[in-house]
Design an enzyme around this catalytic site. Structure first.
Site, PDB file in Angstrom:
ATOM      1  N   ASN A   1       0.838  -1.216   0.000  1.00 51.68           N
ATOM      2  CA  ASN A   1       0.000   0.000   0.000  1.00 51.68           C
ATOM      3  C   ASN A   1       0.864   1.253   0.000  1.00 51.68           C
ATOM      4  O   ASN A   1       0.543   2.242  -0.662  1.00 51.68           O
ATOM      5  CB  ASN A   1      -0.949  -0.015   1.202  1.00 51.68           C
TER       6      ASN A   1
ATOM      7  N   LEU B   1      -2.081   1.988  18.495  1.00 53.54           N
ATOM      8  CA  LEU B   1      -1.540   3.281  18.924  1.00 53.54           C
ATOM      9  C   LEU B   1      -2.277   3.803  20.155  1.00 53.54           C
ATOM     10  O   LEU B   1      -3.494   3.639  20.278  1.00 53.54           O
ATOM     11  CB  LEU B   1      -1.656   4.282  17.773  1.00 53.54           C
TER      12      LEU B   1
ATOM     13  N   HIS C   1      -7.901  -0.801   6.092  1.00 58.15           N
ATOM     14  CA  HIS C   1      -8.238  -2.032   6.800  1.00 58.15           C
ATOM     15  C   HIS C   1      -8.886  -3.012   5.824  1.00 58.15           C
ATOM     16  O   HIS C   1      -9.774  -2.610   5.052  1.00 58.15           O
ATOM     17  CB  HIS C   1      -9.195  -1.717   7.961  1.00 58.15           C
TER      18      HIS C   1
ATOM     19  N   ASP D   1      -9.986   0.365  14.663  1.00 60.82           N
ATOM     20  CA  ASP D   1     -10.720   0.218  13.394  1.00 60.82           C
ATOM     21  C   ASP D   1     -12.140   0.819  13.477  1.00 60.82           C
ATOM     22  O   ASP D   1     -13.067   0.311  12.853  1.00 60.82           O
ATOM     23  CB  ASP D   1     -10.796  -1.256  12.962  1.00 60.82           C
TER      24      ASP D   1
HETATM   25  C1  GRF Z   1      -3.019  -4.745   4.042  1.00 65.53           C
HETATM   26  O1  GRF Z   1      -3.865  -5.839   3.799  1.00 65.53           O
HETATM   27  C2  GRF Z   1      -3.746  -3.707   4.829  1.00 65.53           C
HETATM   28  O2  GRF Z   1      -5.105  -3.659   4.532  1.00 65.53           O
HETATM   29  C3  GRF Z   1      -3.544  -4.171   6.240  1.00 65.53           C
HETATM   30  O3  GRF Z   1      -2.244  -4.695   6.282  1.00 65.53           O
HETATM   31  C4  GRF Z   1      -1.872  -5.126   4.977  1.00 65.53           C
HETATM   32  C5  GRF Z   1      -0.609  -4.414   4.646  1.00 65.53           C
HETATM   33  O4  GRF Z   1      -0.055  -4.844   3.438  1.00 65.53           O
HETATM   34  N1  GRF Z   1      -3.763  -3.072   7.149  1.00 65.53           N
HETATM   35  P1  GRF Z   1       1.090  -4.003   2.734  1.00 65.53           P
HETATM   36  O5  GRF Z   1       2.254  -3.934   3.741  1.00 65.53           O
HETATM   37  O6  GRF Z   1       0.545  -2.660   2.413  1.00 65.53           O
HETATM   38  O7  GRF Z   1       1.466  -4.795   1.531  1.00 65.53           O
END
Ligand code: GRF
Length: 194
Positions: free
Chosen positions: A16, A95, A111, A147
């Site tokens: 991400n 956190l 999430h 969340d």
């Molecule tokens: C993703 O599935 C995100 O939704 C969750 O942790 C994962 C992180 O994956 N919070 P990356 O490190 O971004 O590949």
């Protein structure tokens, strides 16, 4: 246009994070990624960020006597980067309230579920066990409850026959990489507010 300064917090591979970095390379994107902070020195995403010439830092919580001291140090790093917004991207630490309050309205998270369904971990396993027909992902503001903050964007995917947690996760990850940059664009441009 003055671009907003954004830091990304990661713990792992950083896919991400990579999607946000790629989006921010467009000249008309309203944010720039100025730093990536990890709580794990071995997080593969750190090297990817450094390869893009982005400042990186790693801080192990275990090296600090208290969570507050760990989080105060994170804040110092983020302030040294003059950050406007913080994006959590697979940051695997809960956190504390002071840190969350400090960045309230300026910190977002991705999430892997259609919140408020499936808060917490192992969302794909739990969704499959329940036999749901749809699953997805949510970008939301970070508030003290895990969340629980208000959603900015969601994406839905169908659950297909024969899906495993991995196949479902892969299908959702494609959507994560699409909606996270879009949500940050909305926040940095002032189109959305907490
Ligand atoms: C993703 O599935 C995100 O939704 C969750 O942790 C994962 C992180 O994956 N919070 P990356 O490190 O971004 O590949």
């Amino acid at each position: 246009m003055s671009r907003k300064r954004v830091a990304i917090l990661i713990s792992g591979r950083g896919s991400n994070m990579s999607a946000l970095i790629a989006a921010a390379q467009a000249p008309d994107y309203p944010a720039e990624i100025v730093g990536v902070l990890s709580n794990r020195a071995a997080a593969p995403g750190l090297a990817i960020a450094a390869g893009h010439g982005i400042a990186t830092a790693s801080l192990a919580q275990s090296k600090f006597p208290t969570r507050d001291m760990f989080e105060d140090t994170m804040t110092q790093v983020l302030e040294s980067w003059e950050v406007d917004y913080v994006c959590l991207a697979g940051f695997m630490r809960i956190l504390g309230e002071d840190f969350v309050d400090r960045w309230q309205g300026r910190m977002i998270n991705i999430h892997p579920s259609l919140l408020p369904a499936y808060k917490g971990l192992h969302t794909h396993e739990r969704a499959l066990a329940d036999g749901v027909s749809e699953h997805g992902c949510t970008v939301h503001f970070v508030t003290p409850g895990l969340d629980e903050g208000p959603s900015i964007l969601q994406a839905r995917v169908p659950v297909l026959p024969g899906d495993t947690p991995e196949s479902l996760a892969d299908r959702i990850l494609v959507e994560e990489h699409r909606i996270y940059p879009e949500a940050l664009r909305m926040l940095a441009s002032g189109e959305v507010r907490a």
